[in-house]
Design an enzyme around this catalytic site. Sequence first.
Site, short mmCIF file in Angstrom:
data_model
loop_
_atom_site.label_atom_id
_atom_site.label_comp_id
_atom_site.label_asym_id
_atom_site.label_seq_id
_atom_site.Cartn_x
_atom_site.Cartn_y
_atom_site.Cartn_z
N GLY A 1 1.09 -8.74 -3.30
CA GLY A 1 2.01 -9.07 -2.19
C GLY A 1 3.41 -9.43 -2.61
O GLY A 1 4.14 -8.60 -3.13
N LYS B 1 -5.65 -2.35 -6.98
CA LYS B 1 -4.46 -3.01 -7.55
C LYS B 1 -4.52 -2.97 -9.08
O LYS B 1 -3.50 -2.80 -9.76
CB LYS B 1 -4.38 -4.45 -7.06
CG LYS B 1 -4.08 -4.55 -5.56
CD LYS B 1 -4.31 -5.95 -5.05
CE LYS B 1 -3.98 -6.06 -3.57
NZ LYS B 1 -4.47 -7.30 -2.96
N GLY C 1 -0.06 -11.32 3.56
CA GLY C 1 0.61 -11.87 4.75
C GLY C 1 1.87 -11.10 5.08
O GLY C 1 2.49 -10.48 4.20
P1 NDP Z 1 -1.92 -3.16 9.88
O1 NDP Z 1 -3.28 -2.62 10.14
O2 NDP Z 1 -1.59 -4.51 10.38
O3 NDP Z 1 -0.83 -2.16 10.49
C1 NDP Z 1 -0.92 -0.77 10.33
C2 NDP Z 1 0.17 -0.13 11.16
O4 NDP Z 1 0.13 1.26 10.91
C3 NDP Z 1 0.00 -0.31 12.66
O5 NDP Z 1 1.24 -0.52 13.26
C4 NDP Z 1 -0.60 1.01 13.12
O6 NDP Z 1 -0.22 1.41 14.42
C5 NDP Z 1 0.02 1.97 12.13
N1 NDP Z 1 -0.81 3.15 11.87
C6 NDP Z 1 -2.05 3.18 11.34
N2 NDP Z 1 -2.49 4.44 11.24
C7 NDP Z 1 -1.49 5.23 11.70
C8 NDP Z 1 -1.34 6.62 11.88
N3 NDP Z 1 -2.29 7.47 11.50
N4 NDP Z 1 -0.18 7.07 12.38
C9 NDP Z 1 0.80 6.22 12.74
N5 NDP Z 1 0.72 4.89 12.61
C10 NDP Z 1 -0.42 4.40 12.10
O7 NDP Z 1 -1.68 -3.05 8.30
P2 NDP Z 1 -0.87 -4.03 7.36
O8 NDP Z 1 0.48 -4.21 7.88
O9 NDP Z 1 -1.69 -5.23 7.06
O10 NDP Z 1 -0.82 -3.19 5.98
C11 NDP Z 1 0.02 -2.09 5.83
C12 NDP Z 1 -0.02 -1.62 4.37
O11 NDP Z 1 0.44 -2.68 3.53
C13 NDP Z 1 -1.41 -1.26 3.86
O12 NDP Z 1 -1.31 -0.21 2.94
C14 NDP Z 1 -1.87 -2.54 3.15
O13 NDP Z 1 -2.80 -2.29 2.13
C15 NDP Z 1 -0.55 -2.99 2.56
N6 NDP Z 1 -0.49 -4.42 2.27
C16 NDP Z 1 -0.83 -5.32 3.24
C17 NDP Z 1 -0.79 -6.67 2.98
C18 NDP Z 1 -1.13 -7.67 4.01
O14 NDP Z 1 -1.13 -8.87 3.70
N7 NDP Z 1 -1.43 -7.28 5.25
C19 NDP Z 1 -0.42 -7.16 1.64
C20 NDP Z 1 -0.04 -6.12 0.70
C21 NDP Z 1 -0.11 -4.80 1.02
P3 NDP Z 1 -0.68 0.59 15.73
O15 NDP Z 1 -0.02 -0.75 15.59
O16 NDP Z 1 -0.17 1.35 16.88
O17 NDP Z 1 -2.17 0.51 15.65
N1 HSE Z 2 -6.66 -8.09 1.77
C1 HSE Z 2 -5.71 -8.33 0.74
C2 HSE Z 2 -5.93 -9.71 0.14
C3 HSE Z 2 -4.32 -8.21 1.30
O1 HSE Z 2 -6.73 -10.49 0.68
O2 HSE Z 2 -5.35 -10.03 -0.87
C4 HSE Z 2 -3.29 -8.00 0.28
O3 HSE Z 2 -3.41 -6.79 -0.39
#
Ligand code: NDP
Ligand code: HSE
Length: 440
Positions: A144, A215, A312
Amino acid sequence: MNPSPSTHETSETPVLRVGLLGAGTVGSQVARVLLTQADELAQRTGVRLELSGIAVRDVTAPRDVELPRELLTTDADAVIDAADVVVELTGGIEPTRTRVLRALNAGTSVITGNKALLAESGRELHDAAAASGAQLSYEAAVAGAIPIVRPMRDSLAGDSVNRFLGIMNGTTNFILDQMDSTGAAFDDALAQAQELGYAEADPTADVEGHDAAAKTAVLASLAFHSSYTIADVHCEGITGVTAEDVAAAKEAGYVIKLLSVGERCGDGVNLRVQPVMIPREHVLGGVRGAYNAVFVEAENAGSLMFYGQGAGGDPTASAVLGDLVSAARAIALGARGIPLEPYAALPAVSMDDVTTRLSVTLAVNDRLGVLARLAQVFADHGVSISTMQQSEDPRVNETSLLRLVTHTGRHASLVATVDALRELPVVRDIVSVTPVEAGE
Ligand code: NDP
Ligand code: HSE
């Protein structure tokens, strides 16, 4: 916050169109900063970062952040094609891989937090970026907010990394920490992690270790100048860790953590994710709650420790925006992306050759000569016992619980020892087998 316009910014300030894929937990926070801090970012980069489109699945879904309706679309390709730089925060492999390649093949730089995609198709994405001169950046993909990708890629590029040890999954660290501090069972700690929003409704990727393994592959590729996928990582999750394991480790001065390890081993590199007993005074032993940390050992730099929030919306957006500012500066200067050559091609070696220690808990018949039988099995396999504790097994009459910790040995020998112990008639049950991490 909306700072006054830059003294350096003029009507001539070039505009960089940012296409955002995804507006969920992380994407919405990236959009918030781009929309509210555009002036300050322009001062830092010399270009105006203009959010040109946001691709989502459902344009009517409620969002954490108010987003201009005209920017939202389900047409991801249109967002990509109209952008100078693409920020991918949708997750998953397909259609994401195809979309990221579409951008890179067109010479459009991509910033992503998608460790799952990088751990499966990282080489293909890097090759596409190198061919077109685009940049591919992914600080958010590992731990993150913690700057670890850039230090590994750039700051340590003149050094030689021998090993990294990381707590790189916040959800599992929270669960194990709860089990350690309150004595909670795994299921109860998981339910709490879900209530607090750390764990997903489907927490499989976290608790089975897949997220940490992805990771590990991404970080190891940078650390060892090679190309690894998730298939190269030996992966065990935490679903089998019991409250008894955690309590016994605590009593012996250890804490159980889901540890990601990348280390040189013979002519190759071993990559693994496992629940491991760490001495409580180890620098990683004190990493509490949903925090992450990565400990790196390099030839000349020595030991380095990176610590912070590994998940987050806001923390992860910080890492994404750092990549975006950096990409914007480079694009403004007309720089090509720096290709990463996996020239070392160090093979991923199996667990067999890893040197490790094990803690083994056995339920044995409480009879004369049992210890001698067990000790003989260890000796036959060339494995030395470091410590042993005996207590009555509260579950069964005339049975003792033996907790043995070995000295370091070849993993294959340690496993063969445990297999042989299992066959002994005096051994009723192998209650648990947990690797022990020694060191700082
Ligand atoms: P979320 O599930 O919260 O959000 C995903 C977003 O992508 C949503 O807005 C969704 O749209 C959109 N989406 C999903 N599939 C499609 C598609 N096929 N076409 C268009 N839009 C799409 O994910 P996060 O924000 O948690 O995570 C995003 C990325 O960041 C991931 O790769 C995750 O591994 C990475 N990440 C996340 C962390 C975290 O703490 N959450 C930490 C580090 C990395 P809609 O809202 O309309 O459903
Ligand atoms: N699910 C992941 C975690 C989010 O708990 O660390 C960040 O990649």
